[in-house]
Write a protein that holds these residues in place. Structure first.
Motif, PDB file in Angstrom:
ATOM      1  N   LEU A 177       0.827  -1.202   0.000  1.00  0.00           N
ATOM      2  CA  LEU A 177       0.000   0.000   0.000  1.00  0.00           C
ATOM      3  C   LEU A 177       0.865   1.257   0.000  1.00  0.00           C
ATOM      4  O   LEU A 177       0.578   2.217  -0.720  1.00  0.00           O
ATOM      5  CB  LEU A 177      -0.932   0.002   1.209  1.00  0.00           C
ATOM      6  N   ILE A 178       1.929   1.255   0.755  1.00  0.00           N
ATOM      7  CA  ILE A 178       2.808   2.425   0.814  1.00  0.00           C
ATOM      8  C   ILE A 178       3.514   2.627  -0.530  1.00  0.00           C
ATOM      9  O   ILE A 178       3.623   3.747  -1.020  1.00  0.00           O
ATOM     10  CB  ILE A 178       3.804   2.292   1.971  1.00  0.00           C
ATOM     11  N   GLU A 179       3.956   1.552  -1.149  1.00  0.00           N
ATOM     12  CA  GLU A 179       4.681   1.677  -2.416  1.00  0.00           C
ATOM     13  C   GLU A 179       3.761   2.062  -3.577  1.00  0.00           C
ATOM     14  O   GLU A 179       4.117   2.876  -4.417  1.00  0.00           O
ATOM     15  CB  GLU A 179       5.410   0.375  -2.731  1.00  0.00           C
ATOM     16  N   HIS A 180       2.557   1.480  -3.647  1.00  0.00           N
ATOM     17  CA  HIS A 180       1.663   1.713  -4.781  1.00  0.00           C
ATOM     18  C   HIS A 180       0.565   2.734  -4.482  1.00  0.00           C
ATOM     19  O   HIS A 180      -0.102   3.191  -5.417  1.00  0.00           O
ATOM     20  CB  HIS A 180       1.016   0.401  -5.223  1.00  0.00           C
ATOM     21  N   GLU A 181       0.343   3.056  -3.223  1.00  0.00           N
ATOM     22  CA  GLU A 181      -0.643   4.019  -2.731  1.00  0.00           C
ATOM     23  C   GLU A 181      -2.083   3.604  -2.979  1.00  0.00           C
ATOM     24  O   GLU A 181      -3.000   4.352  -2.676  1.00  0.00           O
ATOM     25  CB  GLU A 181      -0.385   5.425  -3.301  1.00  0.00           C
ATOM     26  N   ARG A 182      -2.314   2.425  -3.519  1.00  0.00           N
ATOM     27  CA  ARG A 182      -3.668   1.912  -3.726  1.00  0.00           C
ATOM     28  C   ARG A 182      -3.578   0.416  -4.012  1.00  0.00           C
ATOM     29  O   ARG A 182      -2.820   0.003  -4.891  1.00  0.00           O
ATOM     30  CB  ARG A 182      -4.296   2.619  -4.916  1.00  0.00           C
ATOM     31  N   ILE A 183      -4.349  -0.389  -3.264  1.00  0.00           N
ATOM     32  CA  ILE A 183      -4.409  -1.822  -3.534  1.00  0.00           C
ATOM     33  C   ILE A 183      -5.848  -2.283  -3.377  1.00  0.00           C
ATOM     34  O   ILE A 183      -6.646  -1.652  -2.680  1.00  0.00           O
ATOM     35  CB  ILE A 183      -3.478  -2.655  -2.614  1.00  0.00           C
ATOM     36  N   GLU A 184      -6.173  -3.397  -4.016  1.00  0.00           N
ATOM     37  CA  GLU A 184      -7.495  -3.985  -3.875  1.00  0.00           C
ATOM     38  C   GLU A 184      -7.368  -5.288  -3.111  1.00  0.00           C
ATOM     39  O   GLU A 184      -6.508  -6.114  -3.416  1.00  0.00           O
ATOM     40  CB  GLU A 184      -8.138  -4.247  -5.244  1.00  0.00           C
ATOM     41  N   THR A 185      -8.221  -5.470  -2.124  1.00  0.00           N
ATOM     42  CA  THR A 185      -8.179  -6.655  -1.278  1.00  0.00           C
ATOM     43  C   THR A 185      -9.578  -6.906  -0.732  1.00  0.00           C
ATOM     44  O   THR A 185     -10.517  -6.182  -1.057  1.00  0.00           O
ATOM     45  CB  THR A 185      -7.152  -6.467  -0.143  1.00  0.00           C
ATOM     46  N   THR A 186      -9.703  -7.928   0.089  1.00  0.00           N
ATOM     47  CA  THR A 186     -11.015  -8.186   0.681  1.00  0.00           C
ATOM     48  C   THR A 186     -11.305  -7.136   1.746  1.00  0.00           C
ATOM     49  O   THR A 186     -10.398  -6.548   2.331  1.00  0.00           O
ATOM     50  CB  THR A 186     -11.078  -9.586   1.303  1.00  0.00           C
ATOM     51  N   LEU A 187     -12.563  -6.914   2.007  1.00  0.00           N
ATOM     52  CA  LEU A 187     -12.986  -5.871   2.941  1.00  0.00           C
ATOM     53  C   LEU A 187     -12.490  -6.098   4.365  1.00  0.00           C
ATOM     54  O   LEU A 187     -12.001  -5.154   4.989  1.00  0.00           O
ATOM     55  CB  LEU A 187     -14.511  -5.742   2.894  1.00  0.00           C
ATOM     56  N   PRO A 188     -12.573  -7.315   4.919  1.00  0.00           N
ATOM     57  CA  PRO A 188     -12.043  -7.508   6.281  1.00  0.00           C
ATOM     58  C   PRO A 188     -10.545  -7.226   6.392  1.00  0.00           C
ATOM     59  O   PRO A 188     -10.088  -6.623   7.365  1.00  0.00           O
ATOM     60  CB  PRO A 188     -12.350  -8.975   6.580  1.00  0.00           C
TER      61      PRO A 188
END
Length: 121
Positions: free
Chosen positions: A28-39
């Protein structure tokens, strides 16, 4: 007493959960946006917000504390040089979660976790 001290466990052992959070926080820090499961996104939000708060003041002790959590030199450097300076005047709320729907295979709820006021590109 340890009443009501239960964290979200994500069906993992403590070492597996720590490794998961470490890797996801670095991504997240390197790409500033990631997609993952909600929990996972909800657990990651608190983890990353604490790291960004540490990154707002650049001292050797804080760099070592963040590096011990992330174990990634690139992510630590970006956190202190870029993100810490970007959110210096913001009192909190550095990360947002956007619900994006459900995964096709197992219908798990998905979310996009990203930094607020991130640079496009």
């Amino acid at each position: 007493m340890r009443h009501r001290k239960i964290k979200t466990r994500l069906n993992r052992t403590s070492s597996h959960r720590a490794a998961l959070l470490r890797n996801m926080a670095s991504s997240l820090i390197e790409h500033e946006r990631i997609e993952t499961t909600l929990p996972k996104a909800k657990v990651l939000r608190g983890y990353v917000e604490r790291l960004v708060t540490l990154g707002k003041l650049d001292t050797t002790a804080r760099r070592r504390a963040v590096f011990s959590k992330l174990r990634s030199k690139e992510a630590t450097t970006k956190l202190f040089n870029d993100l810490g300076q970007r959110y210096k005047d913001r009192p909190g709320g550095y990360v947002r979660i956007i619900k994006t729907g459900y995964r096709a295979g197992d219908a798990s709820p998905l979310g996009l976790i990203e930094f607020v006021a991130r640079k496009e590109g």
